[in-house]
Motif scaffolding. Structure first.
Motif, PDB file in Angstrom:
ATOM      1  N   GLY A  51       0.839  -1.190   0.000  1.00  0.00           N
ATOM      2  CA  GLY A  51       0.000   0.000   0.000  1.00  0.00           C
ATOM      3  C   GLY A  51       0.876   1.243   0.000  1.00  0.00           C
ATOM      4  O   GLY A  51       2.100   1.160   0.005  1.00  0.00           O
ATOM      5  N   PRO A  52       0.255   2.413   0.014  1.00  0.00           N
ATOM      6  CA  PRO A  52       1.020   3.659  -0.116  1.00  0.00           C
ATOM      7  C   PRO A  52       1.872   4.010   1.099  1.00  0.00           C
ATOM      8  O   PRO A  52       2.841   4.745   0.971  1.00  0.00           O
ATOM      9  CB  PRO A  52      -0.057   4.713  -0.349  1.00  0.00           C
ATOM     10  CG  PRO A  52      -1.281   4.138   0.266  1.00  0.00           C
ATOM     11  CD  PRO A  52      -1.177   2.652   0.076  1.00  0.00           C
ATOM     12  N   LYS A  53       1.553   3.484   2.256  1.00  0.00           N
ATOM     13  CA  LYS A  53       2.294   3.843   3.469  1.00  0.00           C
ATOM     14  C   LYS A  53       3.308   2.792   3.895  1.00  0.00           C
ATOM     15  O   LYS A  53       4.188   3.066   4.683  1.00  0.00           O
ATOM     16  CB  LYS A  53       1.311   4.098   4.617  1.00  0.00           C
ATOM     17  CG  LYS A  53       0.395   5.270   4.373  1.00  0.00           C
ATOM     18  CD  LYS A  53      -0.579   5.448   5.514  1.00  0.00           C
ATOM     19  CE  LYS A  53      -1.533   6.592   5.229  1.00  0.00           C
ATOM     20  NZ  LYS A  53      -2.531   6.733   6.274  1.00  0.00           N
ATOM     21  N   GLY A  54       3.178   1.559   3.400  1.00  0.00           N
ATOM     22  CA  GLY A  54       4.046   0.473   3.833  1.00  0.00           C
ATOM     23  C   GLY A  54       5.404   0.496   3.170  1.00  0.00           C
ATOM     24  O   GLY A  54       5.569   0.997   2.061  1.00  0.00           O
ATOM     25  N   ASP A  94       5.908   1.011   8.167  1.00  0.00           N
ATOM     26  CA  ASP A  94       6.484   2.069   7.345  1.00  0.00           C
ATOM     27  C   ASP A  94       7.993   2.155   7.589  1.00  0.00           C
ATOM     28  O   ASP A  94       8.565   1.330   8.317  1.00  0.00           O
ATOM     29  CB  ASP A  94       5.778   3.403   7.605  1.00  0.00           C
ATOM     30  CG  ASP A  94       5.954   3.928   9.025  1.00  0.00           C
ATOM     31  OD1 ASP A  94       6.833   3.436   9.777  1.00  0.00           O
ATOM     32  OD2 ASP A  94       5.207   4.854   9.389  1.00  0.00           O
ATOM     33  N   LYS A  95       8.640   3.141   7.009  1.00  0.00           N
ATOM     34  CA  LYS A  95      10.096   3.280   7.131  1.00  0.00           C
ATOM     35  C   LYS A  95      10.542   3.485   8.575  1.00  0.00           C
ATOM     36  O   LYS A  95      11.670   3.164   8.937  1.00  0.00           O
ATOM     37  CB  LYS A  95      10.602   4.418   6.251  1.00  0.00           C
ATOM     38  CG  LYS A  95      10.510   4.085   4.782  1.00  0.00           C
ATOM     39  CD  LYS A  95      11.035   5.206   3.919  1.00  0.00           C
ATOM     40  CE  LYS A  95      10.896   4.804   2.454  1.00  0.00           C
ATOM     41  NZ  LYS A  95      11.403   5.819   1.554  1.00  0.00           N
ATOM     42  N   GLY A  96       9.657   3.999   9.420  1.00  0.00           N
ATOM     43  CA  GLY A  96       9.967   4.205  10.837  1.00  0.00           C
ATOM     44  C   GLY A  96       9.572   3.020  11.704  1.00  0.00           C
ATOM     45  O   GLY A  96       9.555   3.124  12.921  1.00  0.00           O
TER      46      GLY A  96
END
Length: 118
Positions: A51-54, A94-96
């Motif tokens: 998805g757009p946030k993963g 996500d990246k964090g």
């Protein structure tokens, strides 16, 4: 691109059988839900559309974080499981390393556990 063309593209994508998914998905192809597995290593096979946030995935065994995987399609081998019920989960982050809400879990029964008889 004007609004009519944008709407037409969105409709075309929607009609194409889900070629585009804004939300993403997590699939575990092995082991199956409720599978009886040995007490040795268990191979978890997964496929993720983040998805757009993963960004990547975390693997959990019985709620314990056991691995960080950058591959969105692949496998992870869980170490020996004790006899009994276990949960294997793939969670998109996500990246964090913050969960984005996409997760899939399967429950497996490890070892030679006799039926309860009821």
């Amino acid at each position: 691109m004007n609004a009519v063309k944008v709407a037409a593209v969105i409709v075309a994508l929607a009609l194409s059988g889900g070629a585009y998914s804004e939300e993403g998905s997590v699939t575990i192809s092995s082991p199956a839900e409720g599978a009886k597995v040995g007490s040795g290593a268990v191979k978890l096979v997964y496929d993720v559309a983040p998805g757009p946030k993963g960004d990547h995935v975390h693997i959990y065994v019985d709620g314990e974080h056991t691995a960080l995987m950058r591959q969105l399609k692949g496998s992870y081998t869980a170490d020996k499981l004790t006899a009994g019920k276990h949960w294997l989960c793939v969670r998109v982050v996500d990246k964090g390393n913050t969960p984005v809400g996409l997760e899939k879990c399967v429950g497996v029964l490890a070892g030679n556990v006799p039926p309860m008889g009821y």
